[in-house]
Design a protein around this motif. Structure first.
Motif, PDB file in Angstrom:
ATOM      1  N   LYS A 295      -6.705   2.395  -7.501  1.00 14.92           N
ATOM      2  CA  LYS A 295      -6.674   2.886  -6.149  1.00 14.92           C
ATOM      3  C   LYS A 295      -6.804   4.403  -5.890  1.00 14.92           C
ATOM      4  O   LYS A 295      -7.135   4.877  -4.876  1.00 14.92           O
TER       5      LYS A 295
ATOM      6  N   THR B 144       0.841  -1.256  -0.002  1.00 12.78           N
ATOM      7  CA  THR B 144       0.062   0.096  -0.068  1.00 12.78           C
ATOM      8  C   THR B 144       0.588   1.167  -0.074  1.00 12.78           C
ATOM      9  O   THR B 144       0.437   2.253   0.387  1.00 12.78           O
TER      10      THR B 144
ATOM     11  N   SER C 110      -2.301  -5.053   1.761  1.00 14.53           N
ATOM     12  CA  SER C 110      -3.559  -4.643   1.130  1.00 14.53           C
ATOM     13  C   SER C 110      -4.532  -5.532   1.446  1.00 14.53           C
ATOM     14  O   SER C 110      -5.766  -5.041   1.527  1.00 14.53           O
TER      15      SER C 110
ATOM     16  N   GLN D 279      -4.138   3.044   1.253  1.00 17.67           N
ATOM     17  CA  GLN D 279      -5.209   2.437   0.676  1.00 17.67           C
ATOM     18  C   GLN D 279      -6.558   2.753   1.468  1.00 17.67           C
ATOM     19  O   GLN D 279      -7.583   2.964   0.810  1.00 17.67           O
TER      20      GLN D 279
END
Length: 391
Positions: free
Chosen positions: A171, A126, A321, A357
């Motif tokens: 993302k 992330t 993640s 994230q």
């Protein structure tokens, strides 16, 4: 508690009012409009006229666009977001223009392949901004290499880097750019003659679209791997079944969800352990259970999802993640179960583990909005979380 499905100016006025610890009466006292009108606007019975919006914005100390806008999905200022995304877009556009002579230096193919794998790992950890910053140069170097000294290794690394571009773009809430990156991934994967990478590309396309076409895309990926029994092929095939379960869940096809989850569970048993090293898919029994939880949420079976979430122990060895996604899912189902403190605690954990994230996951915004609607006055911790995501 069901999530509020309204997304009008009145609902955003209500959210901002609660985040500022005000009752309707207290806000009405600060604006030249009646409590009755404010109540009707907040519940959507009457339209919020520009004068009311301006008065409320001034009373709360927010921009009028915060009340009328579509809600922001990223807390990065627009100029900083463009600075991250624009170079990736430009690098993707160079794919078919031949060698790039103005590059200052180009690393050997082996070094580029290692760098491509490292960027995949950064995204799974992330570290989105770091990955987005390094990605354009890598794409340009690999593009130059496949035009001047093509090799299977270079084509594979380029396909992997296009996949990373897709993940970063998605993302950062640029689905249009994510689609372009997947097209480029398919182009490179075909030249690498690697069926597993091609199948992963089909999986990514299917989960990005999540429509009727998605099942055909995944079926095409499965056909590429038919008859293959390597650990890599089994893991990718299992991930394709998880993709089909995800698509079926969106369409509320419970039987299909159960069928594909069962197939994935069987393949995970054959792979053995968590295959996090196979194309960074993190395929294994834990990932199957995480998709099972996600499917229940997608089908709005929140009682089932709550039991699944509470029974699921996600080890620290799972990619960051995936752990962060579990925490956000857990926060969502705890909120739905009427446990706001527990929900907020899991959101805080997700923010600690993977701040970049967590900030961009749609479930984060959905959960925070739900918590705000549950609270007569939002606690400071919830208000801070809402400000952090730009609510």
């Amino acid at each position: 508690m069901p999530l509020p499905d309204d997304d009008h100016t009145g609902s955003r006025i209500r959210e901002q009012r609660r985040l500022h610890h005000l009752t309707q009466q207290q806000l009405a006292d600060r604006v030249p409009y009646s409590l009755s009108l404010l109540n009707q606007v907040e519940c959507g019975a009457r339209r919020a006229l520009p004068g009311l919006v301006a008065a409320v914005a001034q009373a709360l100390g927010v921009n009028a666009s915060d009340l009328t806008g579509p809600p922001a999905v990223t807390s990065l200022p627009p100029d900083r977001l463009v600075a991250l995304v624009a170079p990736i877009r430009e690098a993707l556009d160079r794919f078919d223009l031949g060698p790039i002579p103005d590059l200052p230096a180009v690393r050997p193919a082996r070094a580029l392949a290692v760098a491509a794998d490292a960027l995949c790992q950064q995204v799974r950890a992330t570290h989105l901004r770091a990955a987005a910053t390094a990605l354009p140069v890598l794409l340009l170097e690999l593009t130059h290499t496949v035009w001047t000294a093509p090799s299977t290794e270079a084509w594979r690394a380029l396909a992997s880097s296009y996949r990373t571009a897709h993940d970063v773009a998605l993302k950062l809430d640029h689905p249009d750019l994510a689609r372009i990156a997947l097209d480029r991934m398919g182009w490179a994967a075909g030249r690498a003659s690697d069926p597993c990478i091609e199948a992963v590309q089909r999986y990514k396309r299917a989960t990005l679209w999540r429509c009727a076409t998605s099942t055909h895309l995944i079926a095409a990926g499965q056909a590429l791997l038919e008859g293959q029994t390597s650990r890599e092929a089994l893991a990718v095939t299992g991930q394709l079944h998880l993709g089909l379960a995800t698509v079926a869940a969106k369409q509320r096809e419970a039987t299909a969800v159960a069928t594909h989850l069962a197939a994935a569970r069987d393949l995970a048993g054959r792979v053995g352990g968590e295959a996090g090293d196979v194309h960074w898919l993190s395929f294994g029994q834990v990932n199957v259970r995480l998709h099972e939880l996600g499917a229940s949420i997608a089908m709005r079976q929140f009682d089932t999802a709550l039991g699944q979430a509470r029974a699921l122990a996600v080890p620290d060895t799972i990619l960051t993640s995936r752990r962060a996604r579990y925490m956000v899912d857990r926060a969502l189902v705890e909120m739905e179960a009427g446990s706001p403190k527990t929900s907020l605690r899991y959101l805080a954990q997700a923010r600690h583990v993977a701040p970049e994230q967590t900030r961009h996951l749609p479930g984060t915004r959905t959960t925070i909005r739900g918590l705000v609607h549950m609270s007569r006055r939002a606690p400071d911790s919830l208000g801070g979380m809402a400000r952090w995501i730009g609510l």
